[in-house]
Structures are given as structure tokens and as C-alpha cells.
Design an enzyme around this catalytic site. Sequence first.
Site, PDB file in Angstrom:
ATOM      1  N   GLY A  95       0.644 -10.838   5.978  1.00 11.68           N
ATOM      2  CA  GLY A  95       1.570 -10.110   6.836  1.00 11.68           C
ATOM      3  C   GLY A  95       2.076  -8.869   6.133  1.00 11.68           C
TER       4      GLY A  95
ATOM      5  CG  HIS B  60       9.695  -7.314   5.339  1.00 15.79           C
ATOM      6  ND1 HIS B  60      10.170  -6.932   4.109  1.00 15.79           N
ATOM      7  CD2 HIS B  60       8.708  -8.208   5.094  1.00 15.79           C
ATOM      8  CE1 HIS B  60       9.496  -7.579   3.160  1.00 15.79           C
ATOM      9  NE2 HIS B  60       8.607  -8.366   3.728  1.00 15.79           N
TER      10      HIS B  60
ATOM     11  CD  GLN C 276       6.237  -5.777   3.275  1.00 13.22           C
ATOM     12  OE1 GLN C 276       5.769  -6.216   4.312  1.00 13.22           O
ATOM     13  NE2 GLN C 276       6.003  -6.329   2.099  1.00 13.22           N
TER      14      GLN C 276
ATOM     15  CB  CYS D  93       7.285 -10.663  -0.312  1.00 12.24           C
ATOM     16  SG  CYS D  93       7.611  -9.134   0.581  1.00 12.24           S
ATOM     17  CG  LEU D  94       1.537  -8.148   0.452  1.00 15.83           C
ATOM     18  CD1 LEU D  94       0.753  -7.360   1.497  1.00 15.83           C
ATOM     19  CD2 LEU D  94       0.602  -8.633  -0.654  1.00 15.83           C
TER      20      LEU D  94
ATOM     21  CG  HIS E 226       8.132 -13.058   5.039  1.00 14.13           C
ATOM     22  ND1 HIS E 226       8.262 -13.652   3.800  1.00 14.13           N
ATOM     23  CD2 HIS E 226       7.832 -11.755   4.791  1.00 14.13           C
ATOM     24  CE1 HIS E 226       8.068 -12.732   2.859  1.00 14.13           C
ATOM     25  NE2 HIS E 226       7.791 -11.575   3.433  1.00 14.13           N
ATOM     26  CD  GLU E 227       5.334  -9.900   7.112  1.00 13.99           C
ATOM     27  OE1 GLU E 227       5.791  -8.781   6.831  1.00 13.99           O
ATOM     28  OE2 GLU E 227       4.872 -10.673   6.240  1.00 13.99           O
TER      29      GLU E 227
HETATM   30 NI    NI Z   1       7.239  -9.639   2.760  1.00 10.49          NI
END
Ligand code: NI
Length: 176
Positions: free
Chosen positions: A45, A140, A50, A94-95, A136-137
Site C-alpha cells: 500500500g 496516512h 508519502q 510502512c514504506l 493504514h493507508e
Molecule cells: Ni504506511
Amino acid sequence: MKLPILIHPDPRLKKLADPVPDLSDDLRRLADDMLETMYDAPGIGLAAPQIGVSQRLIVLDCVKEEGAAPRPLAMFNPEVVASSDETSVYEEGCLSIPEIYADVTRPAEVTVRWMDRDGNPAEETFDGLWATCVQHEIDHLNGKLFIDYLTALKRQLITRKMVKLKKERAREREGA
Ligand code: NI
């Protein structure tokens, strides 16, 4: 086109993202670039903040079975419209917070409404990893990271690690 992913801590990751007013070819291209960036990372995701874009757009694909067909989803203005009382715990990552994983408890099932890449309204109920990932996304888009669910002490520890990681990466980029 692959896009650089912001690493926590970054004020752009803490902002409330703006709704997408109307779909445009630019936004569709952005969604495609985000999917490419996500698959390449690799991740399941990615949210627009991000990559430094403060707009309500997320992409995800939580198909993990080997050899199964991918299911890339791009959601504009996604919104959780119903959540189950039942919860589930997943070890999240998380990226924007590389190599850090922690258990987070969330509703096990959520119904999400969004606008698809053709501008049509869509709605679906997700469970399992998909439910965790979509929540989660969407977090963000509201400036919230999964480490915000941890204790302040754990969060500080992780943030210090990330500050160090960012310094190291900056040094590498300078070609020391
Ligand atoms: Ni994330």
C-alpha cells in the site's frame, strides 16, 4: 515512473490531505506512478502524502499468494463508512518507516467508499490483510502513522532510529 518515498519524521507525513475534487489524467498518472513505486519497493500500500502529495489518494494490492493475479486498486477520497466491532491484530510496517514492524489492533472488517480511476463511486467490504492495509493507508491521509498506535516511548525510539537512517542516507547520497 518511480517516485521517491518520504521517510518519517517529515512534516508532510503529518498533514491532513485535501480531497481530490475531480479526476484528471494527471491524477490517474499519479496513481499509476504510485502503484509502480509500491510494487517496486516492494509494498502492499502507498498513500499520496508519502510521496509528498497532500491529496486523498491511496493505492494498494494485498494479494500475496504466489502466482495469484495482482489486484491493483487506486482509491480517490476513500472513506471508511462502517467498521466491525471485532478486531484483528497484524504486524504492520510502512514504506515511510523502513524495517520497523509492530503489532497494531484495528477493526477486522471495514466497508470503504471511494471514487475509482474512472470517477465512478465504488464500495467494498474488506477483511483480513486488506482491511488492515486500507485503514493504514487512509490513516496516512489524516496525518496518522501506525507508530501513533504505539506507546510514546516506542514511538520516540523508532523516530530516533529514523532520524539516524535519514542522516546515513543523506551521507550516502552525497557520495562520501
Ligand atoms: Ni504506511
